[in-house]
Design an enzyme around this catalytic site. Structure first.
Site, mmCIF file in Angstrom:
data_model
loop_
_atom_site.group_PDB
_atom_site.id
_atom_site.type_symbol
_atom_site.label_atom_id
_atom_site.label_comp_id
_atom_site.label_asym_id
_atom_site.label_seq_id
_atom_site.Cartn_x
_atom_site.Cartn_y
_atom_site.Cartn_z
ATOM 1 N N GLY A 146 25.502 103.633 2.052
ATOM 2 C CA GLY A 146 24.818 102.384 1.723
ATOM 3 C C GLY A 146 23.910 101.957 2.867
ATOM 4 O O GLY A 146 22.755 101.615 2.670
ATOM 5 N N GLY A 374 32.423 106.024 2.900
ATOM 6 C CA GLY A 374 32.341 107.392 3.393
ATOM 7 C C GLY A 374 32.654 107.420 4.879
ATOM 8 O O GLY A 374 32.473 108.433 5.553
ATOM 9 N N ARG A 534 40.239 100.138 20.362
ATOM 10 C CA ARG A 534 41.146 101.218 19.992
ATOM 11 C C ARG A 534 40.503 102.085 18.906
ATOM 12 O O ARG A 534 39.964 101.567 17.935
ATOM 13 C CB ARG A 534 42.455 100.624 19.463
ATOM 14 C CG ARG A 534 43.447 101.661 19.008
ATOM 15 C CD ARG A 534 44.727 100.980 18.532
ATOM 16 N NE ARG A 534 45.530 101.914 17.763
ATOM 17 C CZ ARG A 534 46.389 101.554 16.817
ATOM 18 N NH1 ARG A 534 46.540 100.271 16.515
ATOM 19 N NH2 ARG A 534 47.084 102.460 16.181
ATOM 20 N N GLN A 544 31.493 109.064 12.563
ATOM 21 C CA GLN A 544 30.626 107.884 12.462
ATOM 22 C C GLN A 544 29.556 107.905 13.545
ATOM 23 O O GLN A 544 28.397 107.594 13.300
ATOM 24 C CB GLN A 544 31.474 106.620 12.653
ATOM 25 C CG GLN A 544 32.281 106.234 11.444
ATOM 26 C CD GLN A 544 31.370 105.738 10.373
ATOM 27 O OE1 GLN A 544 30.792 104.670 10.485
ATOM 28 N NE2 GLN A 544 31.184 106.521 9.349
ATOM 29 N N VAL A 611 33.240 100.836 14.965
ATOM 30 C CA VAL A 611 32.444 101.928 15.515
ATOM 31 C C VAL A 611 31.122 102.213 14.797
ATOM 32 O O VAL A 611 30.202 102.728 15.409
ATOM 33 C CB VAL A 611 33.243 103.262 15.543
ATOM 34 C CG1 VAL A 611 34.349 103.187 16.565
ATOM 35 C CG2 VAL A 611 33.766 103.633 14.176
ATOM 36 N N GLY A 612 31.019 101.928 13.504
ATOM 37 C CA GLY A 612 29.905 102.460 12.704
ATOM 38 C C GLY A 612 28.533 102.336 13.323
ATOM 39 O O GLY A 612 27.866 103.332 13.605
ATOM 40 N N GLU A 613 28.085 101.114 13.535
ATOM 41 C CA GLU A 613 26.685 100.913 13.888
ATOM 42 C C GLU A 613 26.373 101.174 15.358
ATOM 43 O O GLU A 613 25.229 101.473 15.726
ATOM 44 C CB GLU A 613 26.255 99.503 13.469
ATOM 45 C CG GLU A 613 26.007 99.476 11.991
ATOM 46 C CD GLU A 613 26.270 98.134 11.341
ATOM 47 O OE1 GLU A 613 25.331 97.573 10.793
ATOM 48 O OE2 GLU A 613 27.407 97.666 11.362
HETATM 49 MO MO1 MOS Z 1 25.373 97.216 7.335
HETATM 50 S S1 MOS Z 1 23.455 97.188 7.853
HETATM 51 O O1 MOS Z 1 26.388 96.655 8.399
HETATM 52 O O2 MOS Z 1 25.657 97.382 5.781
#
Ligand code: MOS
Length: 646
Positions: A146, A374, A534, A544, A611-613
């Site tokens: 997304g 995902g 963590r 990620q 962690v993602g962004e």
């Molecule tokens: Mo997002 S840009 O944290 O969906």
């Protein structure tokens, strides 16, 4: 964004929905759509940001943030950098397109959607159709990516619902790849004017960011590029502000690491430029200006491992091979360069709920409407429940992405692990208390009649603290008490401590190889070192970060991605994945990811920061800085395509 489903009488941007054709097969629907003719009077569109910069306006609710004395900071600097950085419009391009199936039963609407937030979608649909929220159910157990594009309700969703209500049958509506460039917002084109100044020893005396930001004809989207300006480094004299410009484009929206992804291009490239002017190693320059206090709020960070990230990365990446003098390392026909950039992203913590149910057969069910994009949310939810109950992961099942489940956080802002993870931990603790209550209040068992404070639940058993051999399994508690199941709700509790500032940090390292004759840039290797609290699952977290550094507007933002518009018609020209370039496996170098051990329980009960962004931020800047180190050429408008280098 609020707009009529089919716009108004004015076509404001390329791709605006004007009508919908419904048929019993996709082919007939397409043919029907081909037959529809719209008449309109063309007008000259507003397409180029630079052309309308004289009409830029500041938002009343987002004034420039200034601290200290800019003139004094400027006067104290022995070296300064003033430069402008351009990050073009970019599109999310998840592999799974946006898709909706809507079906009505009376006044009840059920929607299967590709969304990052079933609850937000439900609210928006109830609002749009003016029906009670209980009448709407939105389901989305899996999301094929997304990146922010599925975070809000875009107009194809109510259009599918409207069509279904009109024809009295379920309707399925899928955006084609071409429509993925006009159906759901994008990262806004930004032009950031930076001013940095420092004394001879590298101490920053002034940091200023002024951003020009595109938006649509009706919304007031602003990319918050200046947030990082205010908190990343110690500096008494700072200003961050921006203006927006109306263009005939789709309303922009958040796209992975909104604000910081673009903001870090300007700040971290300008830091590199100033380090070069001062004759300082760019890692040393950042270390001189490291701080444990968020200058924009004057609050200490809950944890900040930027220094550890920079120094560990320096050792691991082979930074000593880098020459301070640019354009001086040659390998055959290639110029070689090394670049570094700092990374940060807010550690977001938002209200979230979860329920855990234990059955007499020992099966554990975890339920929360949060999503797995995902990213591995199913996996870590399973782990957290299994670990806190002390049971095997094999018997834990997770249900998510359905509005009938307890309300979990929207999958955005890298907030899911810390928020929903902590809610699951809370539910597990409540469930254990419930099992202790049941075991002590049921007659004839090993802990019957004991005070609950003298009894524990751990590792799948309820037992006496004084004599752990005295106890019984969770399932035996249920059997003995005649309960088929026991369940408990959890939430992630009170807001964080208000006297701290919550961010994750990192350092991005790149080594590039530049063929100056062809202008071709190859990223040879990258290393990202991160302090993100963590790490709940080393494999999914690493994945990620890899994704962030590659697509991540790391390699993608630095070298490839650029949504181009025809200035005469405002049409998107790059409407497919052949013309809109994203990195492929062949573009992805040798990448390593390291995490600094961190356990931030100020941030969240489970100690995670998210962690993602974070993996995206600084990645593009580190590549651009490496290209400068290789060639001595400073390119400030992304992407770094060959024509800009030769
Ligand atoms: Mo997002 S840009 O944290 O969906």
């Amino acid at each position: 964004m609020s707009q009529p489903i089919f716009g108004g009488p004015l076509v404001e941007y390329n791709g605006q929905h004007l009508g919908v054709v419904v048929a019993d097969t996709l082919e007939r629907a397409r043919q029907g759509a081909e037959l529809v003719r719209f008449g309109y009077a063309p007008q000259k569109p507003r397409v180029e940001l630079s052309q309308f910069s004289n009409e830029a306006f500041a938002l009343a609710d987002a004034p420039a943030k200034t601290r200290g004395d800019l003139a004094a900071g400027r006067a104290r600097a022995t070296q300064t950098v003033e430069a402008t950085y351009d990050v073009p419009t970019e599109h999310h391009n998840p592999l799974e397109p946006h898709a909706t199936i809507a079906t009505w039963s009376g006044d009840n609407l059920m929607v299967y959607d590709a969304t990052q937030g079933v609850q937000a979608c439900r609210e928006a649909l109830a609002d749009t159709f003016n029906i009670p929220i209980e009448n709407v159910r939105v389901i989305c157990p899996f999301v094929g990516g997304g990146f922010g594009s599925k975070g809000t309700m875009w107009m194809h969703i109510p259009i599918a619902a409207l069509a279904a209500r009109t024809v009295g049958r379920p309707v399925k509506l899928v955006l084609r790849r071409q429509e993925m460039f006009s159906g759901h917002g994008h990262r806004a084109h930004t032009v950031q004017e930076m001013e940095l100044g420092a004394t001879t020893d590298g101490t920053l005396t002034i940091v200023r960011n002024s951003t020009l930001n595109e938006t649509s004809m009706r919304d007031e989207w602003r990319e918050d590029t200046g947030k990082m300006t205010g908190m990343m480094y110690a500096c008494p004299n700072v200003e961050a502000g921006g203006k927006i410009v109306r263009l005939n484009k789709m309303p922009p929206t958040f796209m992975r690491a909104p604000g910081e992804a673009s903001g870090s291009v300007a700040l971290e490239c300008a830091m590199d430029e100033l380090a070069a002017k001062l004759g300082l190693d760019p890692i040393d320059f950042r270390l001189v200006n490291d701080t444990q206090t968020d200058g924009s709020t004057k609050k200490p960070f809950s944890s900040r491992a930027l220094k550890e990230c920079l120094t560990l990365g320096r050792d691991k990446f082979g930074w000593s091979a880098r020459k301070q003098e640019p354009g001086t390392t040659r390998e055959g026909r290639y110029l070689v360069g090394y670049g570094v950039a700092g990374a940060t992203y807010p550690a977001n913590y938002r209200p979230s709920r979860a329920r855990i149910t234990l059955g007499q057969n020992g099966a554990v069910l975890v339920q929360s409407s949060s999503h797995d994009l995902g990213t591995g949310a199913y996996t870590i939810f399973t782990q957290i429940a299994a670990e806190s109950l002390g049971v095997s992961v094999d018997i834990v099942r997770v249900e998510s992405g359905d509005t009938k489940l307890p309300e979990g956080v929207l999958a955005g802002g890298s907030a899911t692990s810390a928020s929903t993870g902590s809610a699951i931990l809370d539910a597990a603790n409540s469930l254990k208390k419930r099992l202790v209550d049941l075991a002590t209040s049921t007659e004839g068992g090993p802990v019957s009649g004991m005070a609950t404070k003298d009894v524990e639940a751990e590792n799948g058993r309820v037992f006496s603290s004084a004599n752990p051999a005295l106890g019984l399994s969770y399932t035996d508690v249920l059997k003995a008490s005649g309960q088929l199941r026991a369940d408990a709700m959890g939430n992630n509790g009170k807001a964080q401590r208000p006297d701290l500032s919550y961010y994750s940090f990192g350092a991005q390292f790149s080594k590039v190889r530049v063929d100056l004759e062809l202008g071709q840039i190859r990223v040879e290797k990258m290393l990202g070192v991160f302090g993100a609290g963590r790490i709940l699952n080393a494999k999914t977290a690493r994945s990620q970060m890899l994704g962030g550094m590659i697509w991540g507007r790391g390699i993608g933002m630095a070298l490839h991605e650029h949504t181009q518009y025809d200035p005469n018609t405002a049409r998107v020209v790059t409407r497919n994945l052949a013309d809109y370039h994203i990195p492929s496996c062949a573009d992805a170098p040798d990448i390593e990811v390291e995490f600094i051990p961190e356990q931030d329980t100020q941030m969240s009960p489970i100690g995670a920061k998210g962690v993602g962004e974070l993996g995206i931020v600084g990645a593009a800047a580190s590549i651009a800085n490496a290209v400068y180190n290789a060639t001595g050429k400073r390119v400030r408008d992304l992407p770094l395509t060959p024509d800009k280098l030769v």
